[in-house]
Scaffold this motif. Structure first.
Motif, short mmCIF file in Angstrom:
data_model
loop_
_atom_site.label_atom_id
_atom_site.label_comp_id
_atom_site.label_asym_id
_atom_site.label_seq_id
_atom_site.Cartn_x
_atom_site.Cartn_y
_atom_site.Cartn_z
N PHE A 267 0.87 -1.20 0.14
CA PHE A 267 0.13 -0.11 -0.46
C PHE A 267 0.86 1.74 -0.21
N GLU A 268 1.63 1.47 0.75
CA GLU A 268 3.04 2.01 0.89
C GLU A 268 3.62 2.52 -0.81
N LEU A 269 4.31 1.33 -1.08
CA LEU A 269 5.11 1.65 -2.49
C LEU A 269 3.64 1.96 -3.43
N LYS A 270 2.39 1.80 -3.39
CA LYS A 270 1.45 2.11 -4.41
C LYS A 270 1.23 3.83 -4.38
N ARG A 271 1.50 4.03 -2.96
CA ARG A 271 0.71 5.33 -2.94
C ARG A 271 1.82 6.11 -3.87
N LEU A 272 3.17 5.50 -3.85
CA LEU A 272 4.70 6.51 -4.63
C LEU A 272 4.14 6.33 -6.35
N VAL A 273 2.69 5.62 -6.68
CA VAL A 273 2.52 5.51 -7.91
C VAL A 273 2.41 6.87 -8.11
N GLY A 274 2.65 7.80 -9.65
CA GLY A 274 2.76 9.32 -9.94
C GLY A 274 3.72 10.07 -10.33
N GLU A 275 4.74 9.63 -8.81
CA GLU A 275 5.98 10.41 -8.31
C GLU A 275 6.98 10.13 -10.19
N GLY B 277 13.63 13.73 -3.19
CA GLY B 277 15.19 14.47 -2.90
C GLY B 277 16.25 13.30 -3.06
N GLU B 278 16.83 13.96 -3.00
CA GLU B 278 18.52 13.31 -3.40
C GLU B 278 18.92 12.65 -1.82
N PRO B 279 19.60 12.13 -2.12
CA PRO B 279 19.36 10.84 -1.64
C PRO B 279 19.68 11.54 0.18
N VAL C 272 12.17 9.54 0.28
CA VAL C 272 11.92 8.71 0.29
C VAL C 272 12.52 7.42 -0.68
N SER C 273 13.01 6.07 -0.42
CA SER C 273 14.17 5.31 -1.22
C SER C 273 13.14 4.22 -1.05
N VAL C 274 13.46 3.28 -1.89
CA VAL C 274 13.38 1.90 -2.59
C VAL C 274 14.57 1.36 -2.93
N SER C 275 15.59 0.71 -2.13
CA SER C 275 16.70 -0.34 -2.63
C SER C 275 16.18 -1.32 -3.36
N ILE C 276 17.41 -1.78 -4.04
CA ILE C 276 16.87 -3.41 -3.94
C ILE C 276 17.95 -3.97 -4.25
N VAL C 277 18.42 -4.87 -3.19
CA VAL C 277 19.59 -5.46 -3.68
C VAL C 277 19.18 -6.46 -4.31
N SER C 278 20.80 -6.71 -4.59
CA SER C 278 21.30 -7.91 -6.00
C SER C 278 20.04 -9.01 -6.21
N SER C 279 19.64 -9.30 -7.10
CA SER C 279 18.72 -9.65 -8.33
C SER C 279 17.72 -9.24 -8.47
N TRP C 280 18.27 -8.22 -9.58
CA TRP C 280 17.43 -7.14 -10.13
C TRP C 280 17.81 -6.79 -11.37
N ARG C 281 16.93 -6.91 -12.66
CA ARG C 281 17.46 -6.18 -13.35
C ARG C 281 16.64 -4.96 -14.36
N ALA D 280 12.88 -10.54 2.10
CA ALA D 280 13.14 -9.73 0.51
C ALA D 280 13.77 -9.12 0.10
N ALA D 281 14.70 -8.57 -0.93
CA ALA D 281 15.76 -7.84 -0.97
C ALA D 281 15.75 -7.05 -1.74
N TRP D 282 15.11 -6.14 -0.76
CA TRP D 282 14.69 -4.37 -1.49
C TRP D 282 13.93 -3.79 0.13
N THR D 283 14.09 -2.88 0.20
CA THR D 283 14.04 -1.78 1.91
C THR D 283 13.44 -0.85 0.75
N TYR D 284 11.94 -0.78 1.48
CA TYR D 284 11.68 1.35 1.53
C TYR D 284 11.49 1.34 2.43
N ARG D 285 12.06 3.11 2.39
CA ARG D 285 12.49 3.83 3.27
C ARG D 285 11.59 4.91 3.43
N ASN D 286 10.55 5.52 4.36
CA ASN D 286 10.38 6.97 3.98
C ASN D 286 10.50 7.42 5.32
#
Length: 135
Positions: A8-16, A34-36, A42-51, A129-135
């Motif tokens: 649900f939190e990630l869906k709120r980023l749609v359109g951003e 914003g920048e790092p 707000v960030s989504v960090s995807i740890v290995s195994s992505w394409r 989960a091999a990813w992290t959401y930070r808000n």
């Protein structure tokens, strides 16, 4: 936070818009608002195994990034690493169109404007989960 709540939190980023992108150690981090290191980011960090895909074609994946030991000099490594990172540069300024979290595997699929997609997938049967959401 449950996967349902996180989805649900990630869906709120749609359109951003993706304000910044960083690739380090096989991870890709996407920043919104914003920048790092900015308080607003707000960030989504995807740890290995992505394409990363454009218009259905695979452009680059996490395992395509070279290991430093594969090169004879730091300069040669840096040039190759920067060239690989540049393949995803068009993500900066892209709009998140959709985001799906598989509630069984916790894999994530993020679709952006201009036909861009990032997919994360577990490469181990019992991986968290091999990813992290930070808000």
């Amino acid at each position: 936070m449950t996967l349902e709540e996180l989805s649900f939190e990630l869906k709120r980023l749609v359109g951003e818009t993706v304000s910044s992108k960083l690739i380090a150690c096989g991870n890709i981090i996407l920043y919104f608002f914003g920048e790092p290191r900015a308080d607003s980011a707000v960030s989504v960090s995807i740890v290995s195994s992505w394409r990363y895909q454009q218009h259905g074609e695979i452009v680059v994946g996490s395992d395509d990034f070279p290991a430093g030991s594969d090169f004879t000099s730091k300069e040669e490594y840096r040039k190759t690493f920067d060239r690989m990172c540049a393949l995803t540069d068009v993500l900066e300024g892209a709009i998140l169109m959709d985001c799906e979290v598989d509630l069984v595997t916790s894999d994530i699929r993020m679709e952006f404007s201009e036909g861009q997609v990032i997919r994360n997938f577990a490469n181990k049967a019992f991986a968290d989960a091999a990813w992290t959401y930070r808000n």
